[in-house]
Design a protein around this motif. Structure first.
Motif, PDB file in Angstrom:
ATOM      1  N   ARG A  66       0.816  -1.220   0.000  1.00 52.48           N
ATOM      2  CA  ARG A  66       0.000   0.000   0.000  1.00 52.48           C
ATOM      3  C   ARG A  66       0.848   1.268   0.000  1.00 52.48           C
ATOM      4  N   TRP A  67       2.067   1.160  -0.460  1.00 49.86           N
ATOM      5  CA  TRP A  67       2.941   2.332  -0.567  1.00 49.86           C
ATOM      6  C   TRP A  67       3.031   3.066   0.777  1.00 49.86           C
ATOM      7  N   SER A  68       3.212   2.333   1.859  1.00 47.76           N
ATOM      8  CA  SER A  68       3.151   2.893   3.207  1.00 47.76           C
ATOM      9  C   SER A  68       4.419   3.663   3.577  1.00 47.76           C
ATOM     10  N   GLN A  69       4.262   4.940   3.872  1.00 45.75           N
ATOM     11  CA  GLN A  69       5.378   5.765   4.328  1.00 45.75           C
ATOM     12  C   GLN A  69       5.924   5.259   5.651  1.00 45.75           C
ATOM     13  N   GLU A  70       5.026   4.834   6.530  1.00 44.91           N
ATOM     14  CA  GLU A  70       5.429   4.355   7.843  1.00 44.91           C
ATOM     15  C   GLU A  70       6.304   3.112   7.736  1.00 44.91           C
ATOM     16  N   THR A  71       5.926   2.200   6.815  1.00 44.65           N
ATOM     17  CA  THR A  71       6.729   0.988   6.627  1.00 44.65           C
ATOM     18  C   THR A  71       8.099   1.335   6.056  1.00 44.65           C
ATOM     19  N   ALA A  72       8.128   2.278   5.113  1.00 44.49           N
ATOM     20  CA  ALA A  72       9.420   2.701   4.550  1.00 44.49           C
ATOM     21  C   ALA A  72      10.324   3.258   5.635  1.00 44.49           C
ATOM     22  N   GLN A  73       9.769   4.061   6.528  1.00 48.70           N
ATOM     23  CA  GLN A  73      10.571   4.614   7.624  1.00 48.70           C
ATOM     24  C   GLN A  73      11.085   3.509   8.532  1.00 48.70           C
ATOM     25  N   GLN A  74      10.202   2.573   8.859  1.00 47.52           N
ATOM     26  CA  GLN A  74      10.622   1.461   9.724  1.00 47.52           C
ATOM     27  C   GLN A  74      11.710   0.633   9.068  1.00 47.52           C
ATOM     28  N   ASN A  75      11.550   0.338   7.774  1.00 46.21           N
ATOM     29  CA  ASN A  75      12.579  -0.424   7.057  1.00 46.21           C
ATOM     30  C   ASN A  75      13.912   0.307   7.078  1.00 46.21           C
ATOM     31  N   CYS A  76      13.863   1.608   6.820  1.00 43.15           N
ATOM     32  CA  CYS A  76      15.100   2.388   6.785  1.00 43.15           C
ATOM     33  C   CYS A  76      15.758   2.417   8.162  1.00 43.15           C
ATOM     34  N   GLU A  77      14.954   2.569   9.200  1.00 41.10           N
ATOM     35  CA  GLU A  77      15.498   2.546  10.562  1.00 41.10           C
ATOM     36  C   GLU A  77      16.184   1.210  10.842  1.00 41.10           C
ATOM     37  N   ASN A  78      15.547   0.119  10.403  1.00 42.58           N
ATOM     38  CA  ASN A  78      16.127  -1.209  10.624  1.00 42.58           C
ATOM     39  C   ASN A  78      17.441  -1.376   9.856  1.00 42.58           C
ATOM     40  N   TYR A  79      17.491  -0.879   8.624  1.00 47.60           N
ATOM     41  CA  TYR A  79      18.712  -0.979   7.840  1.00 47.60           C
ATOM     42  C   TYR A  79      19.843  -0.186   8.500  1.00 47.60           C
ATOM     43  N   LEU A  80      19.525   1.040   8.923  1.00 42.92           N
ATOM     44  CA  LEU A  80      20.549   1.891   9.517  1.00 42.92           C
ATOM     45  C   LEU A  80      21.098   1.281  10.793  1.00 42.92           C
ATOM     46  N   THR A  81      20.214   0.706  11.600  1.00 46.14           N
ATOM     47  CA  THR A  81      20.641   0.082  12.854  1.00 46.14           C
ATOM     48  C   THR A  81      21.420  -1.210  12.623  1.00 46.14           C
ATOM     49  N   GLY A  82      20.921  -2.018  11.698  1.00 42.91           N
ATOM     50  CA  GLY A  82      21.489  -3.350  11.506  1.00 42.91           C
ATOM     51  C   GLY A  82      22.716  -3.411  10.625  1.00 42.91           C
ATOM     52  N   PHE A  83      22.868  -2.441   9.700  1.00 47.48           N
ATOM     53  CA  PHE A  83      23.928  -2.581   8.703  1.00 47.48           C
ATOM     54  C   PHE A  83      24.824  -1.353   8.540  1.00 47.48           C
ATOM     55  N   TYR A  84      24.427  -0.217   9.107  1.00 48.91           N
ATOM     56  CA  TYR A  84      25.174   1.013   8.832  1.00 48.91           C
ATOM     57  C   TYR A  84      25.629   1.723  10.105  1.00 48.91           C
ATOM     58  N   ALA A  85      25.891   0.956  11.126  1.00 45.43           N
ATOM     59  CA  ALA A  85      26.409   1.548  12.360  1.00 45.43           C
ATOM     60  C   ALA A  85      27.827   2.074  12.164  1.00 45.43           C
ATOM     61  N   ASP A  86      28.603   1.399  11.322  1.00 51.05           N
ATOM     62  CA  ASP A  86      30.007   1.781  11.133  1.00 51.05           C
ATOM     63  C   ASP A  86      30.293   2.339   9.748  1.00 51.05           C
ATOM     64  N   GLU A  87      29.284   2.404   8.898  1.00 45.59           N
ATOM     65  CA  GLU A  87      29.475   2.906   7.540  1.00 45.59           C
ATOM     66  C   GLU A  87      28.205   3.632   7.120  1.00 45.59           C
ATOM     67  N   LYS A  88      28.359   4.732   6.430  1.00 47.87           N
ATOM     68  CA  LYS A  88      27.204   5.543   6.054  1.00 47.87           C
ATOM     69  C   LYS A  88      26.467   4.959   4.851  1.00 47.87           C
ATOM     70  N   LEU A  89      25.169   5.187   4.848  1.00 50.19           N
ATOM     71  CA  LEU A  89      24.336   4.836   3.696  1.00 50.19           C
ATOM     72  C   LEU A  89      24.419   5.974   2.690  1.00 50.19           C
ATOM     73  N   ASP A  90      24.754   5.652   1.444  1.00 52.53           N
ATOM     74  CA  ASP A  90      24.968   6.682   0.416  1.00 52.53           C
ATOM     75  C   ASP A  90      23.735   6.971  -0.433  1.00 52.53           C
ATOM     76  N   ILE A  91      22.891   5.955  -0.650  1.00 55.79           N
ATOM     77  CA  ILE A  91      21.768   6.121  -1.584  1.00 55.79           C
ATOM     78  C   ILE A  91      20.529   5.422  -1.039  1.00 55.79           C
ATOM     79  N   CYS A  92      19.426   6.158  -0.982  1.00 58.08           N
ATOM     80  CA  CYS A  92      18.108   5.563  -0.734  1.00 58.08           C
ATOM     81  C   CYS A  92      17.355   5.592  -2.061  1.00 58.08           C
ATOM     82  N   ALA A  93      17.249   4.448  -2.712  1.00 59.17           N
ATOM     83  CA  ALA A  93      16.543   4.361  -3.990  1.00 59.17           C
ATOM     84  C   ALA A  93      15.075   4.072  -3.699  1.00 59.17           C
TER      85      ALA A  93
END
Length: 379
Positions: free
Chosen positions: A231-258
């Motif tokens: 359903r093109w949910s903004q809330e889900t996108a935010q949650q996914n991004c938060e999970n990615y940043l916490t789980g995979f980008y603690a020591d390296e920055k995310l360069d692109i959100c496609a």
């Protein structure tokens, strides 16, 4: 009530005289031509006798600015032609949209325009419309698994994905760089055929860079199934991004959100701010689609990099001409009879051209084109 008009046998002549701003996938189209056409096409639509005919327009939601604009644009143009218009929004409630369309049929609609919440849930009610002799035009979301749909008005959805991919490619100079960039994907709803086509267009451009290591997706989530957001949910996108940043980008920055939608860009923006990213310092490239007013403001401010501008005035114009042709017993203008197979038939379609906008060209395309004013963008 008029019988449904099918346009399965289209001749090449139907592709002549296209709008200057609409056409097959040419994301390098002249922006001036795209925006100027809105006035030209509106002026050229001479009012015709409607004979009291009713057009029912079923829209998915008012939670997104673009659907509000789509509905109001279409209603205005249809009423200018003398049609009675029944415009309803389902607020992303599948059963609500089914009930709305059933009521539209019962109320004696002469033509249905449907932008589906979930087209798989509409098959039975579309069959009811077919049996009642009511033609259906799919609006910007293909109606799947039905032969009740007559035509489809949309933007070039694969072209949208291609334009987003090429923007990323060119902005980061992926073809020539020795740098490695991290990327995460936020794709559209799995019940929307447009989302799949956008993903396919995007990956045609970016997959080679994922394969050779120029782009690195640390979450490993690159397939459509792994990146689609219901359903093109903004809330889900935010949650996914938060999970990615916490789980995979603690020591390296995310360069692109496609991302495939401005709402997703808003969600990523909120997640990035929560993680301490700052515009002008370590802010990633963020894509979007629809060039909503807020998204355009964010582009100016630097918290969103680009969006895909889809002039809904042009799309409404094209759909209105389809409605008028169907109700008058003629065939509308079509420029695609191959891409949009819905599982039952290949639906004759008209595709308008998407245009990428960013901080460098938004004035020329959006402001000069009359879509938003400088005052609106300054509020």
């Amino acid at each position: 009530m008029k019988k449904r008009v099918l346009g399965l046998m289209m001749t090449a002549a139907l592709a002549m005289g296209l709008f200057a701003g609409c056409g097959p996938a040419d994301t390098g189209a002249d922006p001036a031509a795209t925006t100027d056409t809105a006035t030209e096409s509106s002026d050229s639509s001479a009012p015709a006798a409607s004979n009291g005919k009713r057009v029912a327009v079923a829209m998915p939601t008012q939670s997104s600015e673009r659907w509000i604009n789509d509905g109001s644009n279409m209603k205005e143009k249809l009423e200018a032609l003398g049609y009675e218009v029944d415009l309803q929004y389902a607020e992303d409630d599948v059963q609500a949209q089914v009930s709305q369309i059933e009521n539209m049929i019962a109320a004696g609609a002469d033509c249905l325009v449907i932008a589906a919440v979930d087209s798989s849930a509409l098959v039975n009610v579309e069959e009811q419309a077919k049996e009642a002799g009511i033609p259906i035009i799919a609006y910007d979301r293909l109606l799947m698994d039905t032969d009740a749909v007559s035509y489809y008005a949309t933007f070039d959805n694969k072209g949208v994905g291609t334009a987003i991919g090429k923007y990323i490619e060119e902005s980061k100079d992926l073809a020539n760089t020795d740098e490695t960039y991290t990327i995460e994907f936020f794709m559209g709803s799995p019940d929307d055929n447009n989302a799949v086509m956008l993903y396919n267009g995007l990956m045609e451009v970016l997959q080679p860079y994922l394969d050779d290591g120029t782009l690195v997706c640390k979450s490993g989530r690159t397939s459509f199934d792994d990146t689609c957001i219901l359903r093109w949910s903004q809330e889900t996108a935010q949650q996914n991004c938060e999970n990615y940043l916490t789980g995979f980008y603690a020591d390296e920055k995310l360069d692109i959100c496609a991302t495939a939608f401005d709402g997703f860009a808003y969600g990523c923006k909120a997640a990035l701010e929560g993680a301490g990213y700052a515009v002008g310092e370590d802010w990633p490239l963020i894509t979007g689609q629809d060039a909503e007013l807020m998204a355009t403001k964010n582009i100016i401010a630097g918290s969103q990099t680009m969006s895909i501008y889809k002039d809904t005035r042009l799309l409404a114009d094209k759909c209105v001409t389809m409605v008028q042709a169907v109700l008058e017993g003629s065939e509308p203008e079509i420029n695609d009879t191959e891409q949009y197979n819905n599982g039952k038939i290949t639906v004759p379609s008209y595709l308008c051209t998407p245009v990428a906008v960013d901080k460098d060209n938004y004035k020329e395309i959006i402001v000069d084109g009359g879509y938003y004013t400088e005052e609106q963008l300054a509020e």
